[in-house]
Design a protein around this motif. Structure first.
Motif, PDB file in Angstrom:
ATOM      1  N   ALA A 210       0.831  -1.211   0.000  1.00 30.41           N
ATOM      2  CA  ALA A 210       0.000   0.000   0.000  1.00 30.41           C
ATOM      3  C   ALA A 210       0.864   1.259   0.000  1.00 30.41           C
ATOM      4  CB  ALA A 210      -0.930  -0.013   1.214  1.00 30.41           C
ATOM      5  N   LEU A 211       1.926   1.276   0.828  1.00 29.96           N
ATOM      6  CA  LEU A 211       2.808   2.443   0.888  1.00 29.96           C
ATOM      7  C   LEU A 211       3.502   2.680  -0.450  1.00 29.96           C
ATOM      8  CD1 LEU A 211       4.526   2.119   4.386  1.00 29.96           C
ATOM      9  CD2 LEU A 211       2.703   3.676   3.711  1.00 29.96           C
ATOM     10  N   GLU A 212       3.946   1.609  -1.070  1.00 27.39           N
ATOM     11  CA  GLU A 212       4.625   1.760  -2.362  1.00 27.39           C
ATOM     12  C   GLU A 212       3.685   2.366  -3.396  1.00 27.39           C
ATOM     13  OE1 GLU A 212       7.467  -0.831  -5.394  1.00 27.39           O
ATOM     14  OE2 GLU A 212       6.212  -1.863  -3.922  1.00 27.39           O
ATOM     15  N   LYS A 213       2.422   1.934  -3.350  1.00 25.50           N
ATOM     16  CA  LYS A 213       1.442   2.476  -4.295  1.00 25.50           C
ATOM     17  C   LYS A 213       1.191   3.949  -4.018  1.00 25.50           C
ATOM     18  CE  LYS A 213      -1.539   1.842  -7.648  1.00 25.50           C
ATOM     19  NZ  LYS A 213      -1.127   1.399  -8.989  1.00 25.50           N
ATOM     20  N   ILE A 214       1.046   4.298  -2.724  1.00 28.88           N
ATOM     21  CA  ILE A 214       0.805   5.685  -2.345  1.00 28.88           C
ATOM     22  C   ILE A 214       1.989   6.569  -2.717  1.00 28.88           C
ATOM     23  CG2 ILE A 214       0.460   7.228  -0.366  1.00 28.88           C
ATOM     24  CD1 ILE A 214      -1.006   4.839   0.961  1.00 28.88           C
ATOM     25  N   CYS A 215       3.221   6.019  -2.580  1.00 31.14           N
ATOM     26  CA  CYS A 215       4.437   6.803  -2.812  1.00 31.14           C
ATOM     27  C   CYS A 215       4.907   6.787  -4.262  1.00 31.14           C
ATOM     28  CB  CYS A 215       5.555   6.302  -1.894  1.00 31.14           C
ATOM     29  SG  CYS A 215       5.226   6.557  -0.138  1.00 31.14           S
ATOM     30  N   THR A 216       4.187   6.108  -5.134  1.00 33.03           N
ATOM     31  CA  THR A 216       4.525   6.140  -6.554  1.00 33.03           C
ATOM     32  C   THR A 216       4.075   7.471  -7.143  1.00 33.03           C
ATOM     33  OG1 THR A 216       4.302   3.745  -6.785  1.00 33.03           O
ATOM     34  CG2 THR A 216       4.163   5.060  -8.798  1.00 33.03           C
ATOM     35  N   PRO A 217       4.968   8.270  -7.726  1.00 24.50           N
ATOM     36  CA  PRO A 217       4.572   9.571  -8.272  1.00 24.50           C
ATOM     37  C   PRO A 217       3.409   9.428  -9.249  1.00 24.50           C
ATOM     38  CG  PRO A 217       6.959   9.352  -8.285  1.00 24.50           C
ATOM     39  CD  PRO A 217       6.409   7.998  -7.922  1.00 24.50           C
ATOM     40  N   PHE A 218       2.402  10.258  -9.064  1.00 26.63           N
ATOM     41  CA  PHE A 218       1.266  10.199  -9.976  1.00 26.63           C
ATOM     42  C   PHE A 218       1.033  11.563 -10.595  1.00 26.63           C
ATOM     43  CE2 PHE A 218      -0.420  11.032  -5.785  1.00 26.63           C
ATOM     44  CZ  PHE A 218      -1.320  12.063  -5.998  1.00 26.63           C
TER      45      PHE A 218
END
Length: 464
Positions: A210-218
């Protein structure tokens, strides 16, 4: 995704006087700079990461981990007892006064050796019993190194029937004979339950995904190539608590939020460096910086519309502005004016974008003609180069960004309404206020950075 729609952050334009004779200005064009990419880092923010884990999920995972034969003592020589224990039916896990209550139906195969010694000869008789029973266990839960650890105590072991055997011609209960084995069994099954819950409740993989998804630049805006990047600094956690039918684990992420204009930035998320730190309270206040973007083309179009056809000057010295074009050079805004009248041609002005907090307006500060333009005007149209004319121009170079601030707020609010970047992860929050921070110029756009205060919760619901 966050999106910021073009809203003209426009700063400009022009007022002129004229010459009595028509002159052609051939000023050199200040070529634009490449100011891409632009990165702006802000103070640390805190994002709440409450994890809700249903007891039914714990129950399901524990049943998957603990199945079949769960205990075996096949050495009858040491204590005259041999025992095998199987899980007979699914384990039930519930909340009892803030502790985990586990009900384990089991089946036991027990062999008990009875012997005598006659004239130095040992005579043995081994009896076998098949028993059904229910074990009740109570567990205290703590959080250690990403795992929910339990300290389990066997509270009761209830046999569905009391086994008997014939001894010297009499049927007598033998539960008392089995109880010594239960003492050994007690510690074993307590450990088995603790191990099962620990292994099934390792939520680190779920949280890190979940953290990796949240921290992926969008991407906030495809047209203006604006990106939001979250960079974790530390992860905090309070003790896990049982409430009703779920475990509640308050986690928080200290992070920075960066706005990047240009190519997609590289994620700085490194799962191997994420350390869980115990705390008693999680702050949930965030301070985030977001970007409102206006292209030079959009700003130029609006200014051209506002000023085209207007006549400036006095007496016989007059010009009209036919077209306005804006771009960036060396940290300044370049304003290109295509004028027609007593003076014809392109003239260029430069200035630093500034913001007036009281009026919520952008304006150009220390505005002046580009050097070559100024030299040309001194020779051909000195009246245009005078300070009074420049002051009039500067007074007209203002634009309210109230709409931009509201647009940014509304886009952020949309992101905080149950946004789900992946299954089981939900982002919610609220904004308290929104403030203008600073202006930056890129090779493509005028970027207004806005500071947002509020709260953000990222709920991780359940275990997969």
């Amino acid at each position: 995704m966050l999106k910021f729609f073009p809203a003209p952050l426009v700063l400009l334009l022009v007022v002129f006087s004229s010459c009595s004779t028509s002159n052609k200005i051939n000023a050199l064009k200040p070529e634009p700079d490449d100011a891409n990419p632009l990165v702006y880092e802000n103070a640390p923010s805190f994002i709440n990461l409450p994890i809700s884990i249903k007891l039914k999920d714990v129950e399901r995972q524990t049943n998957l981990f603990l199945s079949g034969l769960i205990f075996e003592d096949d050495n009858i020589e040491d204590d005259k007892i041999e025992m095998k224990i199987w899980k007979l039916a699914p384990i039930s896990i519930t909340n009892e006064n803030g502790k985990i209550k586990t009900i384990l139906p089991l089946k036991a195969l027990i062999k008990y050796r009875i012997g005598t010694t006659t004239l130095g000869v040992e005579l043995y008789n081994t009896k076998e019993f098949n028993l059904n029973g229910v074990v009740t266990l109570i567990s205290d839960a703590t959080l250690t190194n990403w795992k929910l650890n339990t300290k389990t105590e066997l509270k009761s072991l209830d046999w569905k029937e009391s086994p008997t055997m014939t001894v010297f011609g009499k049927n007598i209960p033998v539960t008392y004979l089995i109880n010594p084995a239960v003492k050994l069994f007690k510690s074993k099954i307590e450990k088995q339950i603790d191990t099962a819950i620990e292994e099934s409740m390792n939520f680190k993989p779920n949280v890190l995904v979940a953290l990796e998804k949240i921290c992926t630049p969008f991407q906030m805006s495809e047209a203006y190539e604006s990106w939001l990047k979250i960079v974790p600094i530390e992860i905090y956690s309070t003790n896990a608590k049982l409430k009703n039918d779920a475990f509640l684990l308050e986690m928080g992420m200290k992070c920075t939020m960066e706005t990047v204009i240009g190519n997609k930035p590289v994620s700085k998320f490194d799962a191997s460096k994420i350390v869980l730190k115990p705390v008693t309270r999680i702050p949930n206040q965030i301070t985030a910086n977001i970007a409102a973007v206006s292209t030079y083309a959009e700003a130029s179009r609006l200014m051209t519309k506002n000023f085209t056809g207007q006549e400036f000057g006095s007496g016989s010295k007059k010009v009209t502005v036919q077209k306005v074009v804006l771009w960036h050079k060396e940290g300044k805004m370049v304003v290109a004016l295509d004028v027609l009248g007593t003076v014809n041609g392109m003239i260029y002005l430069t200035g630093f974008p500034q913001y007036n907090e009281q009026t919520k307006e952008l304006f150009l500060d220390t505005m002046d003609y580009a050097l070559d333009t100024k030299n040309k005007l001194m020779r051909t149209a000195n009246w245009l180069a005078q300070g009074i004319v420049l002051k009039k121009i500067q007074e007209n170079c203002r634009y309210s960004i109230v709409t931009n601030l509201e647009d940014g707020k509304q886009n952020m609010i949309a992101y905080l309404k149950n946004y789900s970047p992946m299954p089981g992860v939900f982002i919610n929050g609220k904004l308290e206020d929104i403030q203008f921070q600073k202006i930056q110029l890129t090779n493509k756009a005028i970027v207004a950075f806005i500071k947002v205060n509020g709260t953000v919760n990222v709920a991780i619901d359940g275990m997969k």
